[in-house]
Design a protein around this motif. Sequence first.
Motif, PDB file in Angstrom:
ATOM      1  N   LEU A 182      35.275 -11.234  46.226  1.00 40.84           N
ATOM      2  CA  LEU A 182      35.082  -9.829  46.585  1.00 40.84           C
ATOM      3  C   LEU A 182      34.371  -9.066  45.468  1.00 40.84           C
ATOM      4  O   LEU A 182      33.486  -8.236  45.730  1.00 40.84           O
ATOM      5  CB  LEU A 182      36.434  -9.181  46.902  1.00 40.84           C
ATOM      6  CG  LEU A 182      37.096  -9.658  48.202  1.00 40.84           C
ATOM      7  CD1 LEU A 182      38.508  -9.098  48.320  1.00 40.84           C
ATOM      8  CD2 LEU A 182      36.257  -9.244  49.413  1.00 40.84           C
ATOM      9  N   ALA A 183      34.744  -9.360  44.215  1.00 41.02           N
ATOM     10  CA  ALA A 183      34.067  -8.709  43.085  1.00 41.02           C
ATOM     11  C   ALA A 183      32.605  -9.127  43.011  1.00 41.02           C
ATOM     12  O   ALA A 183      31.715  -8.312  42.722  1.00 41.02           O
ATOM     13  CB  ALA A 183      34.785  -9.052  41.783  1.00 41.02           C
ATOM     14  N   ALA A 184      32.335 -10.401  43.289  1.00 38.57           N
ATOM     15  CA  ALA A 184      30.961 -10.901  43.258  1.00 38.57           C
ATOM     16  C   ALA A 184      30.126 -10.267  44.363  1.00 38.57           C
ATOM     17  O   ALA A 184      28.958  -9.896  44.149  1.00 38.57           O
ATOM     18  CB  ALA A 184      30.957 -12.419  43.393  1.00 38.57           C
ATOM     19  N   LEU A 185      30.704 -10.129  45.555  1.00 37.24           N
ATOM     20  CA  LEU A 185      29.978  -9.495  46.655  1.00 37.24           C
ATOM     21  C   LEU A 185      29.615  -8.051  46.316  1.00 37.24           C
ATOM     22  O   LEU A 185      28.516  -7.574  46.638  1.00 37.24           O
ATOM     23  CB  LEU A 185      30.824  -9.537  47.932  1.00 37.24           C
ATOM     24  CG  LEU A 185      30.929 -10.895  48.617  1.00 37.24           C
ATOM     25  CD1 LEU A 185      31.951 -10.829  49.750  1.00 37.24           C
ATOM     26  CD2 LEU A 185      29.576 -11.346  49.154  1.00 37.24           C
ATOM     27  N   LYS A 186      30.528  -7.353  45.648  1.00 39.72           N
ATOM     28  CA  LYS A 186      30.243  -5.985  45.220  1.00 39.72           C
ATOM     29  C   LYS A 186      29.089  -5.953  44.217  1.00 39.72           C
ATOM     30  O   LYS A 186      28.179  -5.132  44.323  1.00 39.72           O
ATOM     31  CB  LYS A 186      31.498  -5.369  44.608  1.00 39.72           C
ATOM     32  CG  LYS A 186      31.327  -3.925  44.172  1.00 39.72           C
ATOM     33  CD  LYS A 186      32.625  -3.356  43.617  1.00 39.72           C
ATOM     34  CE  LYS A 186      32.434  -1.904  43.175  1.00 39.72           C
ATOM     35  NZ  LYS A 186      33.707  -1.334  42.619  1.00 39.72           N
ATOM     36  N   GLN A 192      23.474  -6.294  40.718  1.00 37.58           N
ATOM     37  CA  GLN A 192      23.793  -6.813  39.387  1.00 37.58           C
ATOM     38  C   GLN A 192      23.828  -8.340  39.350  1.00 37.58           C
ATOM     39  O   GLN A 192      23.475  -8.955  38.352  1.00 37.58           O
ATOM     40  CB  GLN A 192      25.146  -6.263  38.927  1.00 37.58           C
ATOM     41  CG  GLN A 192      25.191  -4.749  38.810  1.00 37.58           C
ATOM     42  CD  GLN A 192      26.601  -4.231  38.585  1.00 37.58           C
ATOM     43  OE1 GLN A 192      27.577  -4.966  38.689  1.00 37.58           O
ATOM     44  NE2 GLN A 192      26.722  -2.940  38.275  1.00 37.58           N
ATOM     45  N   LEU A 193      24.270  -8.964  40.447  1.00 37.19           N
ATOM     46  CA  LEU A 193      24.405 -10.415  40.526  1.00 37.19           C
ATOM     47  C   LEU A 193      23.387 -10.962  41.509  1.00 37.19           C
ATOM     48  O   LEU A 193      23.402 -10.613  42.697  1.00 37.19           O
ATOM     49  CB  LEU A 193      25.827 -10.785  40.950  1.00 37.19           C
ATOM     50  CG  LEU A 193      26.133 -12.270  41.185  1.00 37.19           C
ATOM     51  CD1 LEU A 193      25.845 -13.103  39.938  1.00 37.19           C
ATOM     52  CD2 LEU A 193      27.591 -12.450  41.627  1.00 37.19           C
ATOM     53  N   LYS A 194      22.502 -11.822  41.024  1.00 36.72           N
ATOM     54  CA  LYS A 194      21.435 -12.376  41.867  1.00 36.72           C
ATOM     55  C   LYS A 194      21.848 -13.730  42.432  1.00 36.72           C
ATOM     56  O   LYS A 194      21.223 -14.758  42.193  1.00 36.72           O
ATOM     57  CB  LYS A 194      20.157 -12.530  41.046  1.00 36.72           C
ATOM     58  CG  LYS A 194      19.725 -11.267  40.301  1.00 36.72           C
ATOM     59  CD  LYS A 194      19.380 -10.118  41.245  1.00 36.72           C
ATOM     60  CE  LYS A 194      18.870  -8.910  40.471  1.00 36.72           C
ATOM     61  NZ  LYS A 194      18.548  -7.775  41.363  1.00 36.72           N
ATOM     62  N   ALA A 195      22.934 -13.722  43.174  1.00 36.08           N
ATOM     63  CA  ALA A 195      23.452 -14.963  43.743  1.00 36.08           C
ATOM     64  C   ALA A 195      23.669 -14.788  45.240  1.00 36.08           C
ATOM     65  O   ALA A 195      23.681 -13.668  45.754  1.00 36.08           O
ATOM     66  CB  ALA A 195      24.766 -15.352  43.059  1.00 36.08           C
ATOM     67  N   THR A 196      23.845 -15.896  45.921  1.00 31.56           N
ATOM     68  CA  THR A 196      24.185 -15.882  47.342  1.00 31.56           C
ATOM     69  C   THR A 196      25.543 -16.545  47.508  1.00 31.56           C
ATOM     70  O   THR A 196      25.683 -17.762  47.295  1.00 31.56           O
ATOM     71  CB  THR A 196      23.144 -16.638  48.175  1.00 31.56           C
ATOM     72  OG1 THR A 196      21.861 -16.021  48.013  1.00 31.56           O
ATOM     73  CG2 THR A 196      23.527 -16.633  49.649  1.00 31.56           C
TER      74      THR A 196
END
Length: 471
Positions: A182-186, A192-196
Amino acid sequence: MAAPGRLLLLSCIAALLLLVLAPNGAAAAGTADGSEEWGYVQVRPKAHMFWWLYRSPHRVDNASTPWPTVLWLQGGPGASGVGYGNFEEIGPLDVALKPRNSTWLNKADLLFVDNPVGTGFSFVEAGNTTLLAHSDAQTATDLTALLVKLYGGGSGAPLKQGSPLYIVAESYGGKFAVTTALAALKAIGQGQLKATLAGVALGDSWISPEDFVLSWGPLLYQMSRLDENGLQNCDKIAQKIKAQLKANQYTEAEASWEELENAISALTNAIDFYNILKDSSSSDSSAAAPLTASKRQAWLRRKSTRPGRYLRSLMAAEEGGLQGLMDTRIKAKLGIIPANFTWGQQDDAVFDALKPDFMKPRIHEVDELLKLGVNVTIYTGQLDLICATKGTLDWVQKLKWEGLKNFTAAPRKPIYCNGAEAAGTEGTQAFLKSYKNLNFYWIMGAGHMVPVDNPCTALKMLGDITQSPAK
C-alpha cells in the motif's frame, strides 16, 4: 572445474573490485558478470538496510511478458531474508553453498532484503534501538524508501523501471508485505517510485493472530496431540486473547499468546509449531540436531515467532551453521559489512521494538489491495500450526471485498508437479481456488516453510503467480 573454495575467493575479489559508492551515499557492490548486486540504503538517518539482488540466468526477453522480480520478505519479525530465505529456502545456493535445483531464480530475479532495519546485516548506528522501526507502518515506509532508491533510474540503478515487482512473504513478512504494498502504491501514484506492483503473495502469513490462536486447540485435538483437558486449557487462553484484542489490549494479548505457546509446548510434548507431524525436540524436525530441554526453554523465553528452523540455525551458530557461514565466507564475499558487526546482531531488538504491533491484524490491508485490483495470492502449508490453514481460511472470510462470495463458491482444482497428473505417480500436491484477483493455494505435505517442504509445487506456483516467461 575450479574448486568451490577457489570460486568463492574469486567472487570475493571481483566483488571488492566493484565496490562503489552509490549516488545516495550507500555502499554497493556486485559480481563481475553482473549476476549479483548488493548494498546498503540509508532509509532514515543512521538506519541502514541491506539488500541483495540476484539476476536470473534463465531470463527471457519477452515484450509481452516482461521478466519479473520477486522481493522476498522474511518473518520474525527479525529473521533475515538475506540469510534464511536466500540460503535455506529459495536462493541459488544452500547453506553448504551447493546449487539448489528448486531455486526461484528459475522463474524470476530475486531481491532479498534484511528487513526491518536491524535484521541480519541491516543495522542502526551505535545500536540505538530508538532508531528501529516500532510499527508495521514504519517498516513499510523504510522498505518503500529502499525501493525508491533501487528503482532510481539511470544506468546504475539495480532494478529496471516499470518491470513487474512481486512481493512474496512468509510468516510475519506477510504483514510487512501488505503494508509495504500500500505504501509503494502511494509512492508510485505520487511519482516517487518508478515501479510496477504486479502482485502480492502471502505465504503462511501472520495476518490475523486472533484467528490463528483460536485454530490451534481444535487442530491439535483432531491430530491427537491434545486430549479433552488440553483442548479446554488451550481454548480458555485463546478466548482470553480474543477478548484482549477486542479491547485493543495488544501488549497483554502478546503476553497471553506466549502463555498459550508455552501451554501447547507442554501439553503436546513440544510439538513443532511449524510442522505438526514433528516434535521440536526430535532429530527429524527442522533442527539439524535434537533440542535439549534447556535450549527449548531458552527459545521460548526469547518470545520470538521466527520459524523453528530459523531458531535452530541461530542456536547452531555455536558449531558454525548458518551464522558461521554468514559471518565468514558470506561477509568476506560481500565486502561492505561493517567489520565489527555480526549477522543478526540486532535481531532480538527488532522483535521487541515491534511488540506493540505484533498481535494486530492486517486483514483491512488485504481488503484494500483487493479493492485496488492488486493480484493477491494466499498460500498455506497443510502441516503448519503457527499460521494454520483453518485460521487463514477464517480471516479470509472476514474480508469485505465484493468478490468474496463468488470466491468462496468457486471450485478448487488439483495441482500436480513434474507431469504427475498424467503419470498418476506423485498424487495431488496442492489445490487452487481463484476468483478475479484473489488466488488461494492449499499446499500438501508442507509446513510453515512451503518452498523447503514442497519445492516443486512452490516453484510451479511462483511461475503461475508471476506468469514467468521462463521455459
